[in-house]
Design a protein around this motif. Structure first.
Motif, PDB file in Angstrom:
ATOM      1  N   ALA A   1      -8.874  26.886  12.689  1.00 33.92           N
ATOM      2  CA  ALA A   1     -10.048  26.989  13.533  1.00 33.92           C
ATOM      3  C   ALA A   1     -10.621  28.389  13.379  1.00 33.92           C
ATOM      4  CB  ALA A   1      -9.848  26.396  14.963  1.00 33.92           C
ATOM      5  N   PRO A   2     -11.662  28.715  13.800  1.00 35.37           N
ATOM      6  CA  PRO A   2     -12.434  29.983  13.956  1.00 35.37           C
ATOM      7  C   PRO A   2     -11.955  30.698  15.194  1.00 35.37           C
ATOM      8  CG  PRO A   2     -14.248  28.355  13.722  1.00 35.37           C
ATOM      9  CD  PRO A   2     -13.201  27.388  13.629  1.00 35.37           C
ATOM     10  N   ALA A   3     -11.672  32.131  14.963  1.00 37.62           N
ATOM     11  CA  ALA A   3     -11.331  32.699  16.287  1.00 37.62           C
ATOM     12  C   ALA A   3     -12.295  32.632  17.702  1.00 37.62           C
ATOM     13  CB  ALA A   3     -10.913  34.069  15.924  1.00 37.62           C
ATOM     14  N   ARG A   4     -11.766  32.593  18.828  1.00 38.66           N
ATOM     15  CA  ARG A   4     -12.655  32.566  19.844  1.00 38.66           C
ATOM     16  C   ARG A   4     -12.552  33.673  20.687  1.00 38.66           C
ATOM     17  NH1 ARG A   4     -12.470  26.877  22.813  1.00 38.66           N
ATOM     18  NH2 ARG A   4     -12.019  25.597  20.988  1.00 38.66           N
ATOM     19  N   GLU A   5     -11.691  34.686  20.419  1.00 35.12           N
ATOM     20  CA  GLU A   5     -11.703  35.995  20.896  1.00 35.12           C
ATOM     21  C   GLU A   5     -11.374  37.085  20.082  1.00 35.12           C
ATOM     22  OE1 GLU A   5      -9.116  36.021  24.491  1.00 35.12           O
ATOM     23  OE2 GLU A   5      -9.295  33.768  24.780  1.00 35.12           O
ATOM     24  N   ALA A   6     -11.817  38.280  20.497  1.00 34.63           N
ATOM     25  CA  ALA A   6     -11.567  39.408  19.505  1.00 34.63           C
ATOM     26  C   ALA A   6     -11.318  40.616  20.656  1.00 34.63           C
ATOM     27  CB  ALA A   6     -12.580  39.931  18.802  1.00 34.63           C
ATOM     28  N   ALA A   7     -10.322  41.594  20.030  1.00 41.04           N
ATOM     29  CA  ALA A   7     -10.066  42.918  20.789  1.00 41.04           C
ATOM     30  C   ALA A   7      -9.802  43.803  19.869  1.00 41.04           C
ATOM     31  CB  ALA A   7      -9.057  42.448  21.992  1.00 41.04           C
ATOM     32  N   ALA A   8     -10.120  45.133  20.545  1.00 42.68           N
ATOM     33  CA  ALA A   8      -9.761  46.365  19.585  1.00 42.68           C
ATOM     34  C   ALA A   8      -8.217  46.316  19.381  1.00 42.68           C
ATOM     35  CB  ALA A   8     -10.474  47.589  19.930  1.00 42.68           C
ATOM     36  N   ILE A   9      -7.808  46.881  18.516  1.00 47.78           N
ATOM     37  CA  ILE A   9      -6.395  47.088  18.415  1.00 47.78           C
ATOM     38  C   ILE A   9      -6.009  48.572  18.069  1.00 47.78           C
ATOM     39  CG2 ILE A   9      -4.233  46.784  17.086  1.00 47.78           C
ATOM     40  CD1 ILE A   9      -5.147  44.059  18.470  1.00 47.78           C
TER      41      ILE A   9
ATOM     42  N   VAL B   1       0.952  46.855  15.712  1.00 46.11           N
ATOM     43  CA  VAL B   1       0.374  47.691  14.368  1.00 46.11           C
ATOM     44  C   VAL B   1       0.894  49.101  14.774  1.00 46.11           C
ATOM     45  CG1 VAL B   1      -1.773  48.591  13.644  1.00 46.11           C
ATOM     46  CG2 VAL B   1      -1.721  46.177  14.332  1.00 46.11           C
ATOM     47  N   LEU B   2       1.398  49.393  13.644  1.00 44.95           N
ATOM     48  CA  LEU B   2       2.162  50.813  14.082  1.00 44.95           C
ATOM     49  C   LEU B   2       1.224  51.873  13.763  1.00 44.95           C
ATOM     50  CD1 LEU B   2       5.516  49.965  11.690  1.00 44.95           C
ATOM     51  CD2 LEU B   2       5.300  50.222  14.299  1.00 44.95           C
ATOM     52  N   GLN B   3       1.561  53.054  14.529  1.00 44.69           N
ATOM     53  CA  GLN B   3       0.764  54.278  14.305  1.00 44.69           C
ATOM     54  C   GLN B   3       1.212  54.943  13.113  1.00 44.69           C
ATOM     55  OE1 GLN B   3       0.926  56.993  17.643  1.00 44.69           O
ATOM     56  NE2 GLN B   3      -1.355  57.910  17.047  1.00 44.69           N
ATOM     57  N   THR B   4       2.386  55.096  12.808  1.00 47.06           N
ATOM     58  CA  THR B   4       2.984  55.872  11.632  1.00 47.06           C
ATOM     59  C   THR B   4       2.646  54.923  10.365  1.00 47.06           C
ATOM     60  OG1 THR B   4       4.616  56.866  12.898  1.00 47.06           O
ATOM     61  CG2 THR B   4       5.147  56.674  10.731  1.00 47.06           C
ATOM     62  N   GLY B   5       1.944  55.605   9.658  1.00 51.50           N
ATOM     63  CA  GLY B   5       1.632  55.054   8.403  1.00 51.50           C
ATOM     64  C   GLY B   5       0.211  54.325   8.240  1.00 51.50           C
ATOM     65  N   THR B   6      -0.245  54.019   9.399  1.00 51.77           N
ATOM     66  CA  THR B   6      -1.459  53.402   9.510  1.00 51.77           C
ATOM     67  C   THR B   6      -2.778  54.315   9.293  1.00 51.77           C
ATOM     68  OG1 THR B   6      -1.026  51.415  10.808  1.00 51.77           O
ATOM     69  CG2 THR B   6      -3.135  52.001  10.934  1.00 51.77           C
ATOM     70  N   THR B   7      -3.551  54.086   8.174  1.00 50.75           N
ATOM     71  CA  THR B   7      -4.598  55.223   8.315  1.00 50.75           C
ATOM     72  C   THR B   7      -5.930  54.312   8.263  1.00 50.75           C
ATOM     73  OG1 THR B   7      -4.609  54.751   5.521  1.00 50.75           O
ATOM     74  CG2 THR B   7      -3.267  56.578   6.462  1.00 50.75           C
ATOM     75  N   ALA B   8      -5.905  52.964   8.151  1.00 48.56           N
ATOM     76  CA  ALA B   8      -6.842  52.134   8.448  1.00 48.56           C
ATOM     77  C   ALA B   8      -7.668  52.366   9.793  1.00 48.56           C
ATOM     78  CB  ALA B   8      -6.723  50.746   7.983  1.00 48.56           C
ATOM     79  N   GLY B   9      -8.871  52.067  10.048  1.00 49.20           N
ATOM     80  CA  GLY B   9      -9.147  52.270  11.450  1.00 49.20           C
ATOM     81  C   GLY B   9     -10.165  50.850  11.663  1.00 49.20           C
ATOM     82  N   ASP B  10     -10.595  50.945  13.187  1.00 50.98           N
ATOM     83  CA  ASP B  10     -11.675  49.986  13.425  1.00 50.98           C
ATOM     84  C   ASP B  10     -10.778  48.666  13.364  1.00 50.98           C
ATOM     85  OD1 ASP B  10     -13.705  51.887  14.009  1.00 50.98           O
ATOM     86  OD2 ASP B  10     -14.271  51.730  11.954  1.00 50.98           O
ATOM     87  N   ILE B  11      -9.859  48.568  13.756  1.00 47.20           N
ATOM     88  CA  ILE B  11      -8.817  47.266  13.603  1.00 47.20           C
ATOM     89  C   ILE B  11      -9.212  46.415  14.678  1.00 47.20           C
ATOM     90  CG2 ILE B  11      -6.442  46.370  13.347  1.00 47.20           C
ATOM     91  CD1 ILE B  11      -5.718  49.424  12.606  1.00 47.20           C
ATOM     92  N   VAL B  12      -9.280  45.108  14.553  1.00 51.48           N
ATOM     93  CA  VAL B  12      -9.677  43.915  15.499  1.00 51.48           C
ATOM     94  C   VAL B  12      -8.879  42.946  15.406  1.00 51.48           C
ATOM     95  CG1 VAL B  12     -11.424  42.505  16.523  1.00 51.48           C
ATOM     96  CG2 VAL B  12     -12.040  44.984  15.592  1.00 51.48           C
ATOM     97  N   GLY B  13      -8.138  42.509  16.578  1.00 48.75           N
ATOM     98  CA  GLY B  13      -7.435  41.381  16.573  1.00 48.75           C
ATOM     99  C   GLY B  13      -8.260  40.233  16.838  1.00 48.75           C
ATOM    100  N   LEU B  14      -8.071  38.915  16.187  1.00 43.47           N
ATOM    101  CA  LEU B  14      -8.661  37.798  16.335  1.00 43.47           C
ATOM    102  C   LEU B  14      -8.045  36.781  16.820  1.00 43.47           C
ATOM    103  CD1 LEU B  14     -10.791  37.861  12.895  1.00 43.47           C
ATOM    104  CD2 LEU B  14     -11.492  38.591  15.456  1.00 43.47           C
ATOM    105  N   TRP B  15      -8.062  36.174  17.795  1.00 48.82           N
ATOM    106  CA  TRP B  15      -7.389  35.103  18.576  1.00 48.82           C
ATOM    107  C   TRP B  15      -8.138  33.951  18.771  1.00 48.82           C
ATOM    108  CZ3 TRP B  15      -6.955  39.929  20.021  1.00 48.82           C
ATOM    109  CH2 TRP B  15      -5.739  40.597  20.054  1.00 48.82           C
TER     110      TRP B  15
END
Length: 86
Positions: free
Chosen positions: A13-21, A72-86
């Protein structure tokens, strides 16, 4: 009005919630998201829900990854503006 509010929330089903990670090498997420959105391109280092570490390299900006992660690990992560979908 939400015609679908009585239906169960399933993984398909489509996500109902989202939050910055905020990436962290020490803290797990409070709950496991059903997917991750990556707003800025880069690498994404994670611990999967099953406990395995994984590196997603060269994730394009605007990508929606159907992965369930506990961290989501800080070490090794270079991507940004990450959002988790619930």
């Amino acid at each position: 009005m939400d015609k679908y509010s009585d239906l169960p929330t399933t993984l398909t089903a489509p996500a109902r919630e989202a939050a910055a990670i905020v990436p962290s090498d020490a803290a797990d997420l409070a709950s496991l998201p059903r997917a991750m959105f990556v707003g800025s391109a880069g690498d994404l280092a994670v611990v999967m829900a099953g406990g395995q570490s994984a590196m997603f390299r060269n994730v394009a900006a605007g990508s929606l990854l159907p992965i369930r992660v506990s961290r989501v690990l800080q070490t090794g992560t270079t991507a940004g503006d990450i959002v988790g979908l619930w």
